[in-house]
Design an enzyme around this catalytic site. Structure first.
Site, PDB file in Angstrom:
ATOM      1  N   ASP A  68     -54.521 -24.981  17.632  1.00  0.00           N
ATOM      2  CA  ASP A  68     -53.180 -24.564  18.040  1.00  0.00           C
ATOM      3  C   ASP A  68     -53.389 -23.447  19.052  1.00  0.00           C
ATOM      4  O   ASP A  68     -53.782 -22.335  18.689  1.00  0.00           O
ATOM      5  CB  ASP A  68     -52.387 -24.064  16.827  1.00  0.00           C
ATOM      6  CG  ASP A  68     -50.990 -23.564  17.194  1.00  0.00           C
ATOM      7  OD1 ASP A  68     -50.698 -23.362  18.396  1.00  0.00           O
ATOM      8  OD2 ASP A  68     -50.183 -23.339  16.262  1.00  0.00           O
ATOM      9  N   VAL A  69     -53.141 -23.731  20.322  1.00  0.00           N
ATOM     10  CA  VAL A  69     -53.493 -22.781  21.385  1.00  0.00           C
ATOM     11  C   VAL A  69     -52.704 -21.481  21.303  1.00  0.00           C
ATOM     12  O   VAL A  69     -53.091 -20.487  21.915  1.00  0.00           O
ATOM     13  CB  VAL A  69     -53.318 -23.404  22.787  1.00  0.00           C
ATOM     14  CG1 VAL A  69     -54.262 -24.579  22.974  1.00  0.00           C
ATOM     15  CG2 VAL A  69     -51.868 -23.789  23.056  1.00  0.00           C
ATOM     16  N   TYR A  95     -40.105 -23.712  33.129  1.00  0.00           N
ATOM     17  CA  TYR A  95     -41.440 -24.292  33.274  1.00  0.00           C
ATOM     18  C   TYR A  95     -42.135 -23.725  34.505  1.00  0.00           C
ATOM     19  O   TYR A  95     -43.317 -23.343  34.448  1.00  0.00           O
ATOM     20  CB  TYR A  95     -41.314 -25.806  33.379  1.00  0.00           C
ATOM     21  CG  TYR A  95     -42.616 -26.552  33.474  1.00  0.00           C
ATOM     22  CD1 TYR A  95     -43.476 -26.629  32.392  1.00  0.00           C
ATOM     23  CD2 TYR A  95     -42.970 -27.224  34.647  1.00  0.00           C
ATOM     24  CE1 TYR A  95     -44.673 -27.339  32.478  1.00  0.00           C
ATOM     25  CE2 TYR A  95     -44.146 -27.940  34.735  1.00  0.00           C
ATOM     26  CZ  TYR A  95     -44.993 -27.989  33.645  1.00  0.00           C
ATOM     27  OH  TYR A  95     -46.177 -28.693  33.734  1.00  0.00           O
ATOM     28  N   ASP A 134     -56.844 -30.129  20.102  1.00  0.00           N
ATOM     29  CA  ASP A 134     -55.422 -30.468  20.106  1.00  0.00           C
ATOM     30  C   ASP A 134     -54.846 -30.235  18.714  1.00  0.00           C
ATOM     31  O   ASP A 134     -55.582 -30.115  17.727  1.00  0.00           O
ATOM     32  CB  ASP A 134     -55.234 -31.948  20.500  1.00  0.00           C
ATOM     33  CG  ASP A 134     -53.957 -32.194  21.276  1.00  0.00           C
ATOM     34  OD1 ASP A 134     -52.880 -31.840  20.755  1.00  0.00           O
ATOM     35  OD2 ASP A 134     -54.023 -32.737  22.392  1.00  0.00           O
ATOM     36  N   LYS A 182     -45.723 -21.683  34.634  1.00  0.00           N
ATOM     37  CA  LYS A 182     -46.851 -22.174  35.419  1.00  0.00           C
ATOM     38  C   LYS A 182     -47.227 -21.187  36.529  1.00  0.00           C
ATOM     39  O   LYS A 182     -48.404 -21.090  36.903  1.00  0.00           O
ATOM     40  CB  LYS A 182     -46.547 -23.548  35.992  1.00  0.00           C
ATOM     41  CG  LYS A 182     -46.499 -24.643  34.927  1.00  0.00           C
ATOM     42  CD  LYS A 182     -47.830 -24.782  34.201  1.00  0.00           C
ATOM     43  CE  LYS A 182     -47.855 -25.935  33.234  1.00  0.00           C
ATOM     44  NZ  LYS A 182     -49.186 -26.151  32.606  1.00  0.00           N
ATOM     45  N   THR A 190     -47.272 -39.455  33.376  1.00  0.00           N
ATOM     46  CA  THR A 190     -47.673 -39.399  31.977  1.00  0.00           C
ATOM     47  C   THR A 190     -46.403 -39.361  31.125  1.00  0.00           C
ATOM     48  O   THR A 190     -45.284 -39.393  31.653  1.00  0.00           O
ATOM     49  CB  THR A 190     -48.508 -38.141  31.710  1.00  0.00           C
ATOM     50  OG1 THR A 190     -47.706 -36.992  32.038  1.00  0.00           O
ATOM     51  CG2 THR A 190     -49.775 -38.141  32.548  1.00  0.00           C
TER      52      THR A 190
END
Length: 267
Positions: free
Chosen positions: A65-66, A161, A39, A165, A198
């Site tokens: 950092d992806v 988004y 993360d 996805k 979440t």
């Protein structure tokens, strides 16, 4: 009957510091895997890893950092060296920026593309390089990508988004085809989580209300439930259990698949 035992497996979970990622890391650890929490949130990530260690698991934190290729290379090298291999990568890190299309901010869309799509693609790249024959891990393994029910439905306020996805779904299927054709021995699947309360999921409900799509955040969440045959929102453990299944030998002949974990919302 094949079990879901992951004893001896080594896993890396992106976005693992909190939310769905932390739940997935915990479930993998409970199934016996050694887990690297990857993360950008260093303090929170280290706390999550320590909590897992306190429960008796093998766990560590790795900065990642992806969106950065070099960061992925360093993280995977660190995990292989510290855990003694790599068998599973869970590409969970993601961002959601709610917006009406008429008010779309290109910067927000580019951020979602960078984290959700580029981040997942780089995760697949470095998983393949590590796990394929001749790689530093070299024993094959599994990749589980986290898409969303947003990839399978049309819900207002989440066009960008949803697009990102949906891209993860396509990445998953092409990656599975390449792995099979080239003999990498890496299965690649994804799950489509339903809305889960979440921090990100709760914020989505608030944002939808603020955009005028629903009278309140509570009514936005209720609208999701009304579209869900399962009659409730998702829970973190629903998603985590699906990841454990796809990581396990119980799914050894499953690749290139998308598993809805949405209570039927996207059917």
């Amino acid at each position: 009957m094949t079990s879901y035992d992951l004893t001896g497996r080594k896993a890396l979970v992106t976005g693992g510091a909190r939310g769905l990622g932390a739940g997935m890391a915990e479930a993998l650890a409970q199934a016996g895997a050694a887990v690297a929490i990857a993360d950008v949130l260093e303090d929170v990530g280290k706390e999550t890893a320590q909590t897992l260690r306190d429960s008796g698991a093998v766990a560590e934190f790795v900065q990642l950092d992806v969106t950065q290729d070099a960061s992925w290379a360093d993280a995977v090298t660190n995990v292989v060296n510290s855990l003694g291999g790599l068998d599973l990568v869970v590409n969970n890190a993601g961002v959601e920026i709610t917006s009406l299309l008429a008010d779309l901010d290109p910067a927000g869309l580019r951020k979602m593309l960078d984290v959700n799509v580029v981040g997942t693609a780089l995760g697949i790249k470095h998983a393949f390089r590590a796990m394929r024959p001749g790689g530093p891990a070299g024993q094959g393994g599994a990749v589980v990508n986290i898409s969303s029910v947003a990839a399978t439905i049309a819900f207002p306020g989440i066009a960008g988004y949803s697009a990102t996805k949906s891209g993860i779904d396509r990445l998953t299927r092409v990656a599975a085809a390449e792995s099979g054709r080239l003999g990498y021995g890496v299965r690649v699947n994804c799950i489509y989580p339903g809305l889960t309360p979440t921090t990100m999921g709760n914020q989505l409900a608030v944002d939808c209300a603020e955009l005028g799509l629903f009278p309140s955040a509570e009514e936005a969440a209720a609208a999701v439930v009304s579209l869900t045959p399962g009659g409730r929102l998702g829970q973190v453990d629903d998603m985590a259990d699906a990841v454990v299944f796809l990581a396990s030998d119980a799914a050894k002949f499953i690749t290139g698949a998308g598993l809805p974990v949405d209570g039927g919302m996207g059917m």
